[in-house]
Design a protein around this motif. Structure first.
Motif, PDB file in Angstrom:
ATOM      1  N   ASN A 251     -11.385  17.270  -3.866  1.00 56.99           N
ATOM      2  CA  ASN A 251     -10.623  16.329  -3.040  1.00 56.99           C
ATOM      3  C   ASN A 251     -10.659  14.924  -3.631  1.00 56.99           C
ATOM      4  OD1 ASN A 251      -9.904  18.317  -1.243  1.00 56.99           O
ATOM      5  ND2 ASN A 251     -11.487  17.839   0.232  1.00 56.99           N
ATOM      6  N   LEU A 252     -11.822  14.498  -4.107  1.00 57.38           N
ATOM      7  CA  LEU A 252     -11.919  13.170  -4.717  1.00 57.38           C
ATOM      8  C   LEU A 252     -11.076  13.089  -5.991  1.00 57.38           C
ATOM      9  CD1 LEU A 252     -15.633  12.043  -4.302  1.00 57.38           C
ATOM     10  CD2 LEU A 252     -13.625  11.281  -3.056  1.00 57.38           C
ATOM     11  N   ASP A 253     -11.073  14.160  -6.779  1.00 56.89           N
ATOM     12  CA  ASP A 253     -10.236  14.177  -7.983  1.00 56.89           C
ATOM     13  C   ASP A 253      -8.763  14.088  -7.620  1.00 56.89           C
ATOM     14  OD1 ASP A 253     -12.472  14.351  -9.576  1.00 56.89           O
ATOM     15  OD2 ASP A 253     -12.331  16.524  -9.866  1.00 56.89           O
ATOM     16  N   THR A 254      -8.359  14.810  -6.578  1.00 54.46           N
ATOM     17  CA  THR A 254      -6.975  14.757  -6.117  1.00 54.46           C
ATOM     18  C   THR A 254      -6.627  13.356  -5.635  1.00 54.46           C
ATOM     19  OG1 THR A 254      -7.049  17.083  -5.471  1.00 54.46           O
ATOM     20  CG2 THR A 254      -5.326  15.734  -4.467  1.00 54.46           C
ATOM     21  N   ILE A 255      -7.530  12.761  -4.888  1.00 53.02           N
ATOM     22  CA  ILE A 255      -7.295  11.404  -4.384  1.00 53.02           C
ATOM     23  C   ILE A 255      -7.175  10.425  -5.548  1.00 53.02           C
ATOM     24  CG2 ILE A 255      -8.383   9.491  -3.138  1.00 53.02           C
ATOM     25  CD1 ILE A 255      -9.497  11.638  -1.201  1.00 53.02           C
ATOM     26  N   ALA A 256      -8.050  10.543  -6.530  1.00 51.50           N
ATOM     27  CA  ALA A 256      -8.001   9.642  -7.686  1.00 51.50           C
ATOM     28  C   ALA A 256      -6.695   9.829  -8.457  1.00 51.50           C
ATOM     29  CB  ALA A 256      -9.196   9.891  -8.600  1.00 51.50           C
ATOM     30  N   ARG A 257      -6.287  11.076  -8.643  1.00 52.82           N
ATOM     31  CA  ARG A 257      -5.038  11.362  -9.353  1.00 52.82           C
ATOM     32  C   ARG A 257      -3.841  10.785  -8.597  1.00 52.82           C
ATOM     33  NH1 ARG A 257      -6.376  16.046 -10.309  1.00 52.82           N
ATOM     34  NH2 ARG A 257      -5.585  17.031  -8.453  1.00 52.82           N
ATOM     35  N   GLU A 258      -3.815  11.005  -7.278  1.00 55.02           N
ATOM     36  CA  GLU A 258      -2.706  10.479  -6.476  1.00 55.02           C
ATOM     37  C   GLU A 258      -2.734   8.957  -6.434  1.00 55.02           C
ATOM     38  OE1 GLU A 258      -3.104  12.452  -2.738  1.00 55.02           O
ATOM     39  OE2 GLU A 258      -2.299  14.344  -3.493  1.00 55.02           O
ATOM     40  N   SER A 259      -3.919   8.387  -6.430  1.00 53.68           N
ATOM     41  CA  SER A 259      -4.039   6.924  -6.450  1.00 53.68           C
ATOM     42  C   SER A 259      -3.492   6.364  -7.759  1.00 53.68           C
ATOM     43  CB  SER A 259      -5.499   6.522  -6.269  1.00 53.68           C
ATOM     44  OG  SER A 259      -5.640   5.133  -6.376  1.00 53.68           O
ATOM     45  N   ASP A 260      -3.827   7.024  -8.863  1.00 56.87           N
ATOM     46  CA  ASP A 260      -3.293   6.586 -10.157  1.00 56.87           C
ATOM     47  C   ASP A 260      -1.772   6.689 -10.189  1.00 56.87           C
ATOM     48  OD1 ASP A 260      -5.851   6.073 -11.037  1.00 56.87           O
ATOM     49  OD2 ASP A 260      -6.042   7.964 -12.165  1.00 56.87           O
ATOM     50  N   GLN A 261      -1.243   7.770  -9.610  1.00 55.75           N
ATOM     51  CA  GLN A 261       0.212   7.920  -9.552  1.00 55.75           C
ATOM     52  C   GLN A 261       0.841   6.831  -8.689  1.00 55.75           C
ATOM     53  OE1 GLN A 261       0.619  11.926  -8.121  1.00 55.75           O
ATOM     54  NE2 GLN A 261       0.269  12.849 -10.127  1.00 55.75           N
ATOM     55  N   ALA A 262       0.186   6.512  -7.569  1.00 48.94           N
ATOM     56  CA  ALA A 262       0.705   5.450  -6.704  1.00 48.94           C
ATOM     57  C   ALA A 262       0.655   4.106  -7.414  1.00 48.94           C
ATOM     58  CB  ALA A 262      -0.096   5.394  -5.398  1.00 48.94           C
ATOM     59  N   GLN A 263      -0.415   3.868  -8.170  1.00 48.08           N
ATOM     60  CA  GLN A 263      -0.515   2.622  -8.937  1.00 48.08           C
ATOM     61  C   GLN A 263       0.594   2.568  -9.985  1.00 48.08           C
ATOM     62  OE1 GLN A 263      -2.225  -0.030  -8.632  1.00 48.08           O
ATOM     63  NE2 GLN A 263      -4.163   0.411  -7.660  1.00 48.08           N
ATOM     64  N   ALA A 264       0.851   3.682 -10.640  1.00 50.62           N
ATOM     65  CA  ALA A 264       1.914   3.715 -11.649  1.00 50.62           C
ATOM     66  C   ALA A 264       3.263   3.459 -11.004  1.00 50.62           C
ATOM     67  CB  ALA A 264       1.912   5.068 -12.367  1.00 50.62           C
ATOM     68  N   ARG A 265       3.502   4.059  -9.822  1.00 48.82           N
ATOM     69  CA  ARG A 265       4.778   3.805  -9.125  1.00 48.82           C
ATOM     70  C   ARG A 265       4.897   2.340  -8.735  1.00 48.82           C
ATOM     71  NH1 ARG A 265       3.519   8.730  -6.703  1.00 48.82           N
ATOM     72  NH2 ARG A 265       2.716   7.678  -4.848  1.00 48.82           N
ATOM     73  N   ALA A 266       3.799   1.772  -8.242  1.00 45.17           N
ATOM     74  CA  ALA A 266       3.819   0.362  -7.847  1.00 45.17           C
ATOM     75  C   ALA A 266       4.073  -0.527  -9.060  1.00 45.17           C
ATOM     76  CB  ALA A 266       2.501  -0.021  -7.177  1.00 45.17           C
ATOM     77  N   THR A 267       3.476  -0.185 -10.192  1.00 47.10           N
ATOM     78  CA  THR A 267       3.706  -0.957 -11.421  1.00 47.10           C
ATOM     79  C   THR A 267       5.161  -0.846 -11.857  1.00 47.10           C
ATOM     80  OG1 THR A 267       1.415  -0.621 -12.088  1.00 47.10           O
ATOM     81  CG2 THR A 267       2.968  -1.235 -13.819  1.00 47.10           C
ATOM     82  N   ALA A 268       5.715   0.366 -11.775  1.00 42.75           N
ATOM     83  CA  ALA A 268       7.125   0.555 -12.140  1.00 42.75           C
ATOM     84  C   ALA A 268       8.035  -0.234 -11.197  1.00 42.75           C
ATOM     85  CB  ALA A 268       7.479   2.039 -12.113  1.00 42.75           C
ATOM     86  N   ASP A 269       7.711  -0.196  -9.904  1.00 43.57           N
ATOM     87  CA  ASP A 269       8.510  -0.967  -8.941  1.00 43.57           C
ATOM     88  C   ASP A 269       8.395  -2.462  -9.209  1.00 43.57           C
ATOM     89  OD1 ASP A 269       9.244   1.386  -7.755  1.00 43.57           O
ATOM     90  OD2 ASP A 269       7.868   1.204  -6.044  1.00 43.57           O
ATOM     91  N   ALA A 270       7.187  -2.921  -9.555  1.00 48.26           N
ATOM     92  CA  ALA A 270       6.999  -4.344  -9.859  1.00 48.26           C
ATOM     93  C   ALA A 270       7.777  -4.733 -11.115  1.00 48.26           C
ATOM     94  CB  ALA A 270       5.520  -4.656 -10.032  1.00 48.26           C
ATOM     95  N   ASN A 271       7.770  -3.847 -12.108  1.00 45.69           N
ATOM     96  CA  ASN A 271       8.538  -4.118 -13.327  1.00 45.69           C
ATOM     97  C   ASN A 271      10.032  -4.181 -13.023  1.00 45.69           C
ATOM     98  OD1 ASN A 271       6.245  -4.252 -14.882  1.00 45.69           O
ATOM     99  ND2 ASN A 271       6.335  -2.106 -15.510  1.00 45.69           N
ATOM    100  N   ALA A 272      10.502  -3.272 -12.158  1.00 44.93           N
ATOM    101  CA  ALA A 272      11.921  -3.294 -11.773  1.00 44.93           C
ATOM    102  C   ALA A 272      12.241  -4.583 -11.007  1.00 44.93           C
ATOM    103  CB  ALA A 272      12.252  -2.068 -10.922  1.00 44.93           C
ATOM    104  N   ALA A 273      11.318  -5.010 -10.150  1.00 41.63           N
ATOM    105  CA  ALA A 273      11.541  -6.255  -9.402  1.00 41.63           C
ATOM    106  C   ALA A 273      11.551  -7.454 -10.343  1.00 41.63           C
ATOM    107  CB  ALA A 273      10.455  -6.421  -8.335  1.00 41.63           C
ATOM    108  N   ARG A 274      10.663  -7.440 -11.349  1.00 42.21           N
ATOM    109  CA  ARG A 274      10.667  -8.543 -12.329  1.00 42.21           C
ATOM    110  C   ARG A 274      11.963  -8.549 -13.122  1.00 42.21           C
ATOM    111  NH1 ARG A 274       5.138  -7.766 -12.402  1.00 42.21           N
ATOM    112  NH2 ARG A 274       5.118  -6.122 -13.947  1.00 42.21           N
TER     113      ARG A 274
END
Length: 175
Positions: A70-93
């Protein structure tokens, strides 16, 4: 008569001693039997305790495996969410850059029109308000982007932490 009485007393004493010896022997045998039963009971209880400990250990091993998964899944999903947020921030920039470019084009066109009117003698060009507007818009956009990055990061990390806590909490609940 005294000799008979003495011999009877010795016989009686021998019988009493024999009875006491018999009684002590029976008591000793009963104690040995009780000790053997206690040893058997102890061995049974130890075996039952060892089996229960092995079962509990196996259950906790499985729970720990589930927890780690479960912790590995959470970490993986967190990394994916961070990547999505970074992509969204790049699109906003990128969108902010396009907006700044459009604003710069507008300011250039407005200055050219103001200079053309001034050359025609209609009025003197005053672009200070437009420059102030452009600078305020640029600063506001940069600050909003910085705050959005902070908020996205905090939300993502907080959600991951909360999910990890919930998984650990579920692990500590006993059936």
């Amino acid at each position: 008569m005294l000799a008979l009485l003495k011999s009877r007393a010795w016989q009686l004493l021998a019988l009493v001693l024999a009875a006491l010896l018999l009684w002590q022997s029976v008591g000793h045998l009963l104690a040995l039997r009780a000790a053997d039963k206690a040893r058997a009971d102890l061995a049974t209880e130890r075996a039952a305790a060892a089996a229960a400990a092995a079962e509990t250990s196996e259950r906790y091993r499985k729970l720990e495996g589930t927890y780690r998964e479960n912790l590995d899944t959470i970490a993986r999903e967190s990394d994916q969410a961070q990547a999505r947020a970074t992509a969204d921030a790049n699109a906003a920039r990128a969108a902010a850059g396009r907006l700044r470019g459009d604003l710069a084009d507008y300011i250039t066109a407005n200055r050219a029109a103001a200079n053309a009117r001034a050359a025609a003698g209609q009025c003197a060009p005053d672009t200070s308000a437009l420059d102030l507007f452009a600078e305020l818009q640029r600063r506001a956009d940069e600050r909003a982007g910085a705050l959005a990055r902070i908020a996205d990061d905090a939300r993502s990390r907080g959600a991951s932490c909360e999910r990890g806590y919930n998984v650990a909490r579920a692990l500590t609940k006993f059936d």
